[in-house]
Design an enzyme around this catalytic site. Structure first.
Site, PDB file in Angstrom:
ATOM      1  N   GLN A 140       2.850   9.884   1.616  1.00 54.48           N
ATOM      2  CA  GLN A 140       4.151   9.211   1.629  1.00 54.48           C
ATOM      3  C   GLN A 140       5.039   9.618   0.465  1.00 54.48           C
ATOM      4  O   GLN A 140       6.233   9.313   0.470  1.00 54.48           O
ATOM      5  CB  GLN A 140       3.957   7.692   1.637  1.00 54.48           C
ATOM      6  CG  GLN A 140       3.346   7.168   2.932  1.00 54.48           C
ATOM      7  CD  GLN A 140       3.224   5.667   2.911  1.00 54.48           C
ATOM      8  OE1 GLN A 140       2.227   5.127   2.419  1.00 54.48           O
ATOM      9  NE2 GLN A 140       4.235   4.986   3.410  1.00 54.48           N
ATOM     10  N   HIS A 197      -4.161   0.792   7.699  1.00 51.07           N
ATOM     11  CA  HIS A 197      -2.825   1.393   7.683  1.00 51.07           C
ATOM     12  C   HIS A 197      -2.784   2.578   6.722  1.00 51.07           C
ATOM     13  O   HIS A 197      -2.289   3.662   7.068  1.00 51.07           O
ATOM     14  CB  HIS A 197      -1.809   0.329   7.287  1.00 51.07           C
ATOM     15  CG  HIS A 197      -0.391   0.795   7.280  1.00 51.07           C
ATOM     16  ND1 HIS A 197       0.555   0.331   8.163  1.00 51.07           N
ATOM     17  CD2 HIS A 197       0.268   1.679   6.469  1.00 51.07           C
ATOM     18  CE1 HIS A 197       1.720   0.913   7.910  1.00 51.07           C
ATOM     19  NE2 HIS A 197       1.569   1.729   6.877  1.00 51.07           N
ATOM     20  N   GLU A 198      -3.306   2.387   5.499  1.00 47.82           N
ATOM     21  CA  GLU A 198      -3.245   3.462   4.507  1.00 47.82           C
ATOM     22  C   GLU A 198      -4.188   4.604   4.863  1.00 47.82           C
ATOM     23  O   GLU A 198      -3.852   5.784   4.650  1.00 47.82           O
ATOM     24  CB  GLU A 198      -3.547   2.920   3.112  1.00 47.82           C
ATOM     25  CG  GLU A 198      -2.574   1.854   2.631  1.00 47.82           C
ATOM     26  CD  GLU A 198      -1.114   2.249   2.792  1.00 47.82           C
ATOM     27  OE1 GLU A 198      -0.772   3.448   2.629  1.00 47.82           O
ATOM     28  OE2 GLU A 198      -0.299   1.357   3.103  1.00 47.82           O
ATOM     29  N   HIS A 256      -2.532   6.884   7.314  1.00 44.98           N
ATOM     30  CA  HIS A 256      -1.622   7.842   6.679  1.00 44.98           C
ATOM     31  C   HIS A 256      -2.375   9.102   6.240  1.00 44.98           C
ATOM     32  O   HIS A 256      -1.857  10.221   6.355  1.00 44.98           O
ATOM     33  CB  HIS A 256      -0.947   7.218   5.457  1.00 44.98           C
ATOM     34  CG  HIS A 256       0.287   6.428   5.771  1.00 44.98           C
ATOM     35  ND1 HIS A 256       1.370   6.964   6.430  1.00 44.98           N
ATOM     36  CD2 HIS A 256       0.615   5.144   5.500  1.00 44.98           C
ATOM     37  CE1 HIS A 256       2.307   6.044   6.557  1.00 44.98           C
ATOM     38  NE2 HIS A 256       1.873   4.926   6.003  1.00 44.98           N
ATOM     39  N   CYS A 303       6.279  -0.287   7.735  1.00 44.57           N
ATOM     40  CA  CYS A 303       5.837   0.844   6.928  1.00 44.57           C
ATOM     41  C   CYS A 303       6.990   1.340   6.071  1.00 44.57           C
ATOM     42  O   CYS A 303       8.128   1.436   6.545  1.00 44.57           O
ATOM     43  CB  CYS A 303       5.339   1.974   7.830  1.00 44.57           C
ATOM     44  SG  CYS A 303       4.784   3.449   6.953  1.00 44.57           S
ATOM     45  N   LEU A 304       6.696   1.677   4.820  1.00 50.72           N
ATOM     46  CA  LEU A 304       7.721   2.187   3.923  1.00 50.72           C
ATOM     47  C   LEU A 304       8.269   3.533   4.395  1.00 50.72           C
ATOM     48  O   LEU A 304       9.390   3.901   4.049  1.00 50.72           O
ATOM     49  CB  LEU A 304       7.151   2.332   2.509  1.00 50.72           C
ATOM     50  CG  LEU A 304       6.694   1.040   1.836  1.00 50.72           C
ATOM     51  CD1 LEU A 304       6.075   1.349   0.477  1.00 50.72           C
ATOM     52  CD2 LEU A 304       7.845   0.050   1.700  1.00 50.72           C
ATOM     53  N   GLY A 331       0.834  -1.182   0.000  1.00 54.62           N
ATOM     54  CA  GLY A 331       0.000   0.000   0.000  1.00 54.62           C
ATOM     55  C   GLY A 331       0.872   1.237   0.000  1.00 54.62           C
ATOM     56  O   GLY A 331       2.042   1.189   0.396  1.00 54.62           O
TER      57      GLY A 331
END
Length: 207
Positions: free
Chosen positions: A68, A161-162, A165, A119-120, A63
């Site tokens: 991000q 999660h997304e 963000h 997480c990225l 995702g």
């Protein structure tokens, strides 16, 4: 259209290839996002979505949200091939998810499940996060078509999660602090399908 925003995104897309991923500490990750209301126009939105998809796949991740890559719009993409061992797939209810675009998503949830999550934008670390086991997602896709769908298991975790963000939250805000581990330590000590051993070894409780 928002001229300043479109100019900035055109500059972001100009080099081609995967976009730079913003990491923890950058204020854009904490600022929340504006609802998408056609600020980019259909053609630029399609190019931006394609860049998000390319960046997510290159990372690789399951995702990616617009903040991000430094863009404060309520847009995210998800996709999960779920190429994991069978016992992990079973324990985490992790099933393949096709590529999807989530515009202005929100959700309601029920139940709970606790697993390690990364997480990225927080590279190199993972922590145990308790999230809803099932969510009802309401959003639009990139064409403006309404989305009203129920997700369970790992796909529900990705959606949450997304969406976090887009609300200015990182997974660390919801994590058990004592569970925080480097990727190397996770692989060495806590790679089991569920986090019970980590809870015992690191001294934290699971719900």
């Amino acid at each position: 259209m928002d001229t300043l925003l479109t100019d900035r995104i055109e500059q972001l897309l100009a080099p081609g290839g995967p976009l730079p991923i913003v990491t923890a500490g950058d204020p854009v990750l904490r600022a929340g996002t504006a609802p998408y209301e056609g600020q980019l126009g259909p053609a630029l939105l399609a190019r931006f979505v394609a860049a998000l998809r390319e960046t997510m796949r290159a990372a690789p991740g399951v995702g990616l949200a617009a903040p991000q890559v430094g863009v404060g719009l309520r847009i995210a993409v998800i996709e999960d091939p779920a190429t994991v061992p069978d016992e992990i797939r079973a324990a985490r209810a992790r099933v393949p998810q096709p590529f999807r675009v989530l515009v202005n998503p929100s959700y309601t949830g029920s139940g709970h499940a606790s697993f390690y999550e990364g997480c990225l934008s927080v590279p190199g670390y993972q922590a145990v996060v308790t999230r809803h086991a099932e969510v009802r997602l309401r959003a639009e896709d990139e064409t403006g078509r309404p989305v009203d769908e129920v997700f369970s298991g790992w796909p529900a975790r990705i959606v949450q999660h997304e969406t976090d963000h887009l609300d200015g939250l990182l997974y660390l805000d919801r994590a058990e602090p004592r569970s925080l581990t480097s990727n190397e330590s996770h692989t060495k000590h806590w790679a089991q399908p569920t986090p019970e051993e980590a809870a015992k070894g690191l001294g934290f409780e699971l719900p």
